[in-house]
Enzyme design. Sequence first.
Site: not given
Length: 240
Positions: A53-55, A57, A153
Amino acid sequence: MKNKLEIIAETDHWIALNKPSGLLSIPDRKQSEPSLKDWLNEKYDKVWVVHRLDKFTSGLIVFAKDEETHKLLSKQFEDRTVEKFYLGLVHGTLANKEGSVDAAIMEHPAKNATYITHAKGRASLTDYKVLEEHGLYSWMQFQIHTGRTHQIRVHMKHIGHPIVCDEVYGTATPILLSSMKRKKFKLAKSEEEERPLLNRLALHAWKLTFTDVDGKKVELEATLSKDLRALLQQFEKWIK
């Protein structure tokens, strides 16, 4: 870190957690800050990365506890048999309340760690559904059928409705209560400036469905983070 981490489910073969926004899933190249994988390696000696997961998110992430489980789950992600659902807040009101974004994604040729839609990119498919409309914003559900970096995104920027507080693909402008209450808003005497209702990427990994080592179907869900729950409550209160 331990007190902040919510374990959603755990077996002898894997562990699922509700990652808070702002925490790296895995260490970055510079080892500049702690990551979720670091904590798990300390707890279990070693874990295997299945997905990321993105930082900024929040939400559901799964790590394998052994190599065989890692191979099994990784193959399901590669074969696109894992069902992956997200929740998020976007700018604007969508003309189509339900639909799909089928647009290939590639790394930006000039901007490092940034991605764009491009015909020469890798096939990428995102289904979306508007769940609620709140003035200038829409609360949405996403299902991703591919696992491209920053996929939701990039796709939401592509259709003109970027994720709220996305400084890379939209704007980092926070959501303020004063923007909703307008004339009724008054700053507390104890505060010099207004605290944002939300000032991080408004995206949450919500549900995952996969097949376990015993062949049984597993369905997991990550509770919405406190900041997003509070934001939705404020929307209900102030936006009619």
